[in-house]
Design an enzyme around this catalytic site. Structure first.
Site, PDB file in Angstrom:
ATOM      1  N   ASP A 162       0.891  -1.378   0.119  1.00 31.05           N
ATOM      2  CA  ASP A 162       0.000   0.003   0.143  1.00 31.05           C
ATOM      3  C   ASP A 162       0.852   1.203  -0.204  1.00 31.05           C
ATOM      4  OD1 ASP A 162      -2.809   1.158   0.876  1.00 31.05           O
ATOM      5  OD2 ASP A 162      -1.344   2.376   1.768  1.00 31.05           O
TER       6      ASP A 162
ATOM      7  N   TYR B 148       2.732   9.886  -0.048  1.00 26.44           N
ATOM      8  CA  TYR B 148       3.936   9.253   0.588  1.00 26.44           C
ATOM      9  C   TYR B 148       5.300   9.614  -0.080  1.00 26.44           C
ATOM     10  CZ  TYR B 148       0.279   6.406   2.593  1.00 26.44           C
ATOM     11  OH  TYR B 148      -0.998   5.988   3.272  1.00 26.44           O
TER      12      TYR B 148
ATOM     13  N   LYS C 110      -3.171   5.774  -3.762  1.00 27.25           N
ATOM     14  CA  LYS C 110      -4.030   6.800  -3.392  1.00 27.25           C
ATOM     15  C   LYS C 110      -3.946   8.037  -3.967  1.00 27.25           C
ATOM     16  CE  LYS C 110      -4.085   4.629   0.942  1.00 27.25           C
ATOM     17  NZ  LYS C 110      -2.528   4.290   0.926  1.00 27.25           N
TER      18      LYS C 110
ATOM     19  N   HIS D 131      -7.995   9.629  -1.687  1.00 26.33           N
ATOM     20  CA  HIS D 131      -7.496   9.507  -0.444  1.00 26.33           C
ATOM     21  C   HIS D 131      -8.019  10.134   0.622  1.00 26.33           C
ATOM     22  CE1 HIS D 131      -2.908   9.034   1.364  1.00 26.33           C
ATOM     23  NE2 HIS D 131      -3.962   8.950   2.509  1.00 26.33           N
TER      24      HIS D 131
END
Length: 266
Positions: free
Chosen positions: A48, A53, A78, A111
């Site tokens: 994931d 990120y 996401k 998200h």
């Protein structure tokens, strides 16, 4: 479920592994690739990530070089808030595929919901973004689509306009923050809940109730929290940079929680 690669069937019959490896706050470098390779060797089959990120490229490289066939790895990323809206979402998906150097994704999530200002405005933004995900799904470049951090009042207007219902809602879910209203809403509409932060960012490791239950079973508090998620019917994504803890978090099938223990944890 004999292993963490076993999983739940989504509404479209795609299987999502019951435990996934999270990569939030893991830098995009060689350690990320080692982290993912070790997890895959242990048995993790769900990785994931997310645009925010900053490590989609490294995740893609780790998957391409792990030695396990691509079709055996479930990959989630996401869509970030700045890319809401139909056109921006389509571009963001293309950019994610390019960064990861993959030909398709297993799951693409919104998200966070738009939720500020006039309700008709943010509902329209969410609907337009979701329409992009529906089109991507129908094009066959993503196997499952869903949302993250959507509460019931975000989901109701989205479902009213959707051609395809979200298959997943990834929410914070752990003992102490059960989000029963949202969880029950999703369950009633066959939307699979995936727990993020199932260990409450480490805040539960010294909780006396969880410690007592863990000691009764000879397991860690983290294992108790993850087992609680599974017995509620939720998949989970958990991050650990420790190989030992990654192995412990994968060992969830040698014990089960009693109804009384589940009630206490709830």
């Amino acid at each position: 479920m004999p292993t963490i690669a076993s999983g739940f069937r989504l509404a479209n019959n795609v299987k999502i592994p019951c435990i996934g490896l999270g990569t939030w706050q893991v830098p995009d470098d060689e350690k990320l690739i080692e982290h993912i390779h070790d997890a895959i060797n242990i048995g993790y089959r769900h990785i994931d990530t997310a645009f925010i990120y900053g490590n989609e490229a490294g995740v893609g490289e780790a998957i391409r070089t792990c030695g396990v066939p691509r079709e055996q790895i479930f990959v989630t990323t996401k869509l970030w808030n700045a890319d809401r809206g139909y056109d921006a979402a389509m571009r963001a998906f293309d950019n994610a595929l390019q960064k990861m150097d993959l030909s398709y994704l297993d799951m693409f999530l919104i998200h966070w919901p738009a939720a500020k200002g006039e309700p008709m405005t943010w509902q329209s933004i969410n609907s337009g973004t979701w329409r992009a995900l529906e089109d991507l799904y129908e094009q066959g470049v993503v196997r499952a689509i869903g949302v993250s951090n959507f509460l019931s009042h975000h989901l109701v207007p989205l479902l009213a306009r959707a051609r395809i219902a979200p298959m997943v809602n990834q929410i914070e879910f752990h003992p102490g923050y059960r989000q029963a209203s949202t969880f029950d809403f999703c369950a009633s509409r066959n939307i699979q809940v995936v727990a993020w932060s199932p260990l409450a960012r480490g805040a539960l490791v010294r909780n006396p109730v969880i410690l007592e239950i863990a000691q009764n079973h000879g397991v860690s508090t983290g294992q108790v929290c993850l087992r609680w998620c599974l017995q509620h019917g939720a998949a989970a994504v958990v991050k650990s940079l420790s190989p030992e803890r990654r192995r412990m978090n994968a060992d969830l099938f040698s014990f089960s929680l009693t109804a009384e223990e589940m009630d206490r944890l709830d």
